[in-house]
Design an enzyme around this catalytic site. Structure first.
Site, PDB file in Angstrom:
ATOM      1  CG  HIS A  38      -1.807   1.159   1.366  1.00 20.61           C
ATOM      2  ND1 HIS A  38      -3.173   1.092   1.210  1.00 20.61           N
ATOM      3  CD2 HIS A  38      -1.545   2.457   1.679  1.00 20.61           C
ATOM      4  CE1 HIS A  38      -3.708   2.291   1.401  1.00 20.61           C
ATOM      5  NE2 HIS A  38      -2.734   3.135   1.702  1.00 20.61           N
ATOM      6  CD  GLU A  39       1.675   3.511   3.644  1.00 16.64           C
ATOM      7  OE1 GLU A  39       1.828   4.576   3.008  1.00 16.64           O
ATOM      8  OE2 GLU A  39       0.669   3.303   4.346  1.00 16.64           O
ATOM      9  CG  HIS A  49       0.236   6.025  -0.818  1.00 15.41           C
ATOM     10  ND1 HIS A  49      -0.917   6.439  -1.435  1.00 15.41           N
ATOM     11  CD2 HIS A  49      -0.144   5.515   0.396  1.00 15.41           C
ATOM     12  CE1 HIS A  49      -1.959   6.202  -0.645  1.00 15.41           C
ATOM     13  NE2 HIS A  49      -1.518   5.632   0.462  1.00 15.41           N
ATOM     14  CG  HIS A  54      -5.985   6.393   0.512  1.00 18.60           C
ATOM     15  ND1 HIS A  54      -5.917   7.288   1.552  1.00 18.60           N
ATOM     16  CD2 HIS A  54      -4.973   5.510   0.715  1.00 18.60           C
ATOM     17  CE1 HIS A  54      -4.917   6.955   2.361  1.00 18.60           C
ATOM     18  NE2 HIS A  54      -4.331   5.879   1.867  1.00 18.60           N
TER      19      HIS A  54
END
Length: 404
Positions: A320-321, A324, A330
């Site tokens: 997830h990070e 980014h 998101h």
């Protein structure tokens, strides 16, 4: 599952409902051939709910960089770096026979440990570590007792956008659109702070294996994006932290990239670095990263709280990070074509390994607009340090986080 007892304590936590299985390795080797401990392909069979499960596994290729290293520190602060042999590693990806959309990510280091997915259900498998027994437990995430029932979150903020949906990829085949994407690769470094080192009882071997398991799952997660994840370094701050790891995640995220630029990149090239910590970040945040900064010599970084003993949950947080860093926002529940995906602001109770149509489009836009050079390995010399994508420092609103 057939109920096997009141509960059982596994590495993944306390499990209340599970089935004991006995995986049998199938070895179709020619007569006289010597069976290696970790073959390039391995097959196991076991029964779950009375049904025979055929687990076909292939060794994870390119999991480690050619110059993979591990670093720790002497009592007087000197760096001690080793280059362990990782050719005969024990990490696999796979599938369940006769299930077209099945997936599996397994460590075979000490028995079988990992997860497999069939017919939309995710099952975990872990050795019971009984003497003279091949017994393993198979269980679902819902049957693992949760010490902390709060919703974990990413600390990143973003602006919602509207996207045109594209077909959701499978774990093996890329969509026609994705086949036009360039093959990319992220050279990842993981840094373990003193709190995480202490959490694992100063067992560096255990920490190393734990992180390698997580990266192996990350590798599977990013495969549908035609993006390869390669682990280049694990560094442990086993004597003392080299930055002040604060409970305020935003403060820690400012300090870690600065250390990466002024210390790490001067001695070890990498595309991206993630700090792994046992510090409990304020609120519900368990991860934070800069958005759209992959290949930036300072800001291509993220911080991860070690919030779960289940490798899949931690791998999803790390992915997830990293998402980014690769330009992903998101997911908007009402605009993204995915019920359970990688990029919601809150960690799903049913962990997913799928990127939404929104994430796919964000990544495509990042490749087109930013043209990050470091992840296109063939066009770069291996001894050069990654350069910044942009000459401008990221603003505070380019920081994204995960809450669990």
């Amino acid at each position: 599952f057939p109920y096997q007892g009141s509960s059982i304590m596994l590495e993944s936590g306390k499990v209340n409902d599970y089935e004991v299985v006995y995986p049998q390795r199938l070895a179709p080797l020619p007569e006289g051939a010597v069976q290696q401990k970790y073959e390039d392909t391995m097959q196991y069979e076991f029964k779950v709910n009375g049904e025979t499960i055929g687990l076909h596994m292939e060794k994870s290729k390119g999991l480690f960089s050619k110059d993979y290293s591990e670093t720790h520190y002497s009592p007087d602060g000197r760096k001690i770096t080793t280059y362990p042999s990782v050719e005969d590693h024990c990490y696999y990806h796979g599938r369940i026979e006769n299930y077209e959309d099945s997936t599996a990510s397994i460590s075979a280091c000490n028995g079988l440990k990992g997860h497999f997915k069939i017919q939309g259900e995710t099952y975990f498998i872990e050795s019971l570590k009984l003497s003279d027994s091949e017994a393993h437990a198979v269980f679902k995430y819902e049957n693992v007792e949760k010490e902390d029932e709060t919703h974990k979150m990413c600390g990143v903020t973003q602006n919602w956008k509207s996207y045109d949906p594209i077909k959701k990829p499978s774990w093996v085949n890329l969509t026609p659109k994705q086949q036009t994407w360039p093959q990319t690769s992220v050279n990842l470094q993981l840094v373990v702070d003193r709190s995480m080192y202490a959490k694992y009882n100063s067992d560096s071997e255990k920490i190393t294996q734990t992180l390698q398991e997580r990266v192996n799952i990350m590798k599977e997660i990013f495969k549908p994006l035609n993006l390869d994840i390669t682990l280049s370094v694990i560094e442990m701050w086993d004597k003392k932290d080299l930055i002040t790891v604060k409970t305020a995640a935003t403060d820690t995220l400012k300090l870690f990239p600065k250390w990466r630029q002024t210390d790490l990149l001067k001695r070890i090239d990498n595309d991206n670095a993630q700090l792994q910590t046992a510090v409990d970040f304020d609120g519900e945040t368990v991860g934070l990263a800069f958005k759209g900064t992959m290949c930036d010599k300072r800001y291509s970084a993220g911080i991860i709280q070690d919030h779960s003993a289940i490798p899949l949950l931690m791998a999803v947080t790390m992915a997830h990070e990293l998402g980014h860093n690769l330009g992903m926002d998101h997911d908007d529940t009402y605009k993204c074509n995915c019920n359970v995906c990688i990029m919601p602001p809150r960690l799903n109770t049913n962990p997913s390994k799928t990127f939404s149509d929104c994430s796919n489009n964000d990544y495509q836009k990042f490749l087109t607009d930013k043209k990050p050079k470091c992840i296109h390995k063939k066009s770069l010399k291996t001894d050069t340090v990654s350069t910044s994508v942009s000459g401008n420092e990221p603003l505070d609103d380019n920081v994204d986080g995960f809450h669990a």
